[in-house]
Write a protein that holds these residues in place. Structure first.
Motif, PDB file in Angstrom:
ATOM      1  N   LEU A  80      25.150   2.831   0.038  1.00 15.12           N
ATOM      2  CA  LEU A  80      25.805   3.942  -0.654  1.00 15.12           C
ATOM      3  C   LEU A  80      27.314   3.961  -0.383  1.00 15.12           C
ATOM      4  CD1 LEU A  80      23.120   6.704   0.022  1.00 15.12           C
ATOM      5  CD2 LEU A  80      23.459   5.342  -2.060  1.00 15.12           C
ATOM      6  N   ALA A  81      27.683   3.751   0.868  1.00 14.95           N
ATOM      7  CA  ALA A  81      29.110   3.726   1.211  1.00 14.95           C
ATOM      8  C   ALA A  81      29.794   2.544   0.526  1.00 14.95           C
ATOM      9  CB  ALA A  81      29.290   3.645   2.722  1.00 14.95           C
ATOM     10  N   GLY A  82      29.140   1.390   0.526  1.00 17.82           N
ATOM     11  CA  GLY A  82      29.717   0.209  -0.118  1.00 17.82           C
ATOM     12  C   GLY A  82      29.930   0.416  -1.607  1.00 17.82           C
ATOM     13  N   ILE A  83      28.960   1.011  -2.275  1.00 16.85           N
ATOM     14  CA  ILE A  83      29.093   1.275  -3.715  1.00 16.85           C
ATOM     15  C   ILE A  83      30.254   2.238  -3.966  1.00 16.85           C
ATOM     16  CG2 ILE A  83      27.973   2.407  -5.681  1.00 16.85           C
ATOM     17  CD1 ILE A  83      25.303   1.198  -4.617  1.00 16.85           C
ATOM     18  N   ALA A  84      30.341   3.283  -3.154  1.00 18.98           N
ATOM     19  CA  ALA A  84      31.425   4.255  -3.317  1.00 18.98           C
ATOM     20  C   ALA A  84      32.785   3.607  -3.063  1.00 18.98           C
ATOM     21  CB  ALA A  84      31.219   5.433  -2.371  1.00 18.98           C
ATOM     22  N   ILE A  85      32.871   2.742  -2.075  1.00 14.62           N
ATOM     23  CA  ILE A  85      34.139   2.098  -1.738  1.00 14.62           C
ATOM     24  C   ILE A  85      34.553   1.123  -2.836  1.00 14.62           C
ATOM     25  CG2 ILE A  85      35.233   0.511  -0.085  1.00 14.62           C
ATOM     26  CD1 ILE A  85      33.503   1.953   2.092  1.00 14.62           C
ATOM     27  N   VAL A  86      33.625   0.315  -3.323  1.00 13.17           N
ATOM     28  CA  VAL A  86      33.936  -0.620  -4.417  1.00 13.17           C
ATOM     29  C   VAL A  86      34.348   0.148  -5.669  1.00 13.17           C
ATOM     30  CG1 VAL A  86      32.975  -2.346  -5.988  1.00 13.17           C
ATOM     31  CG2 VAL A  86      32.519  -2.511  -3.541  1.00 13.17           C
ATOM     32  N   ALA A  87      33.585   1.178  -6.014  1.00  9.61           N
ATOM     33  CA  ALA A  87      33.921   1.986  -7.199  1.00  9.61           C
ATOM     34  C   ALA A  87      35.288   2.637  -7.033  1.00  9.61           C
ATOM     35  CB  ALA A  87      32.846   3.035  -7.440  1.00  9.61           C
ATOM     36  N   GLY A  88      35.585   3.112  -5.830  1.00 10.29           N
ATOM     37  CA  GLY A  88      36.892   3.694  -5.563  1.00 10.29           C
ATOM     38  C   GLY A  88      38.010   2.684  -5.773  1.00 10.29           C
TER      39      GLY A  88
END
Length: 160
Positions: A80-88
């Motif tokens: 979840l953190a990785g997806i949020a960071i990439v999307a950011g």
């Protein structure tokens, strides 16, 4: 946007051609309405792009290795953190303040996760919080640049 023939003619050598292709793919001329990416012109815009790329580069391994960990029965936090960071990072490359805010949300949610995982053990918290906090400082510094880019994009939409 230049045609391929114009790009080849303008480049005159394979090295220049590759350089122009990379600039055109990664940072399209001015504002590419199709991809929504912007081409950095000032040092602050280049720094913002660098932070955005850093987020993507750091987020992708979190998604990949987080998936492996989750399949082994571990925490879903890393995915979840990785997806949020990439999307950011992607949103920031598009010149959106929402990308910075998304990273800051992921950073904010990292704190309770870290405290839940290791408690108040300072040495155990250090690797979980120091890196994300240093990156959060960089992301906060990009917000004024991203706001400026959004104003430019809105002005271009009003003109078009």
């Amino acid at each position: 946007m230049l045609s391929l023939e114009e790009l080849i003619t303008m480049s005159r050598s394979p090295e220049n051609l590759m350089h122009h292709i990379m600039l055109g793919v990664v940072f399209p001329l001015e504002h590419d309405r199709m991809a929504g990416l912007f081409r950095p012109r000032r040092a602050s815009e280049w720094a913002t792009c660098a932070v955005a790329v850093l987020l993507i580069v750091l987020g992708l391994p979190l998604v990949i290795m987080g998936t492996e960990l989750a399949l082994l029965g571990g925490s879903l936090y890393y995915i979840l953190a990785g997806i949020a960071i990439v999307a950011g990072g992607i949103l920031m490359l598009r010149g959106s303040v929402a990308g910075a805010l998304l990273y800051l949300l992921a950073w904010l949610l990292t704190w309770p996760w870290a405290l839940w995982e290791v408690g108040f053990d300072g040495w155990a918290l250090l690797p979980r919080l120091l890196g994300p906090t240093l990156i959060a400082v960089l992301v906060v510094l990009t917000i004024p640049v991203l706001r400026h880019l959004q104003k430019i994009a809105m002005a271009e939409k009003d003109i078009a």
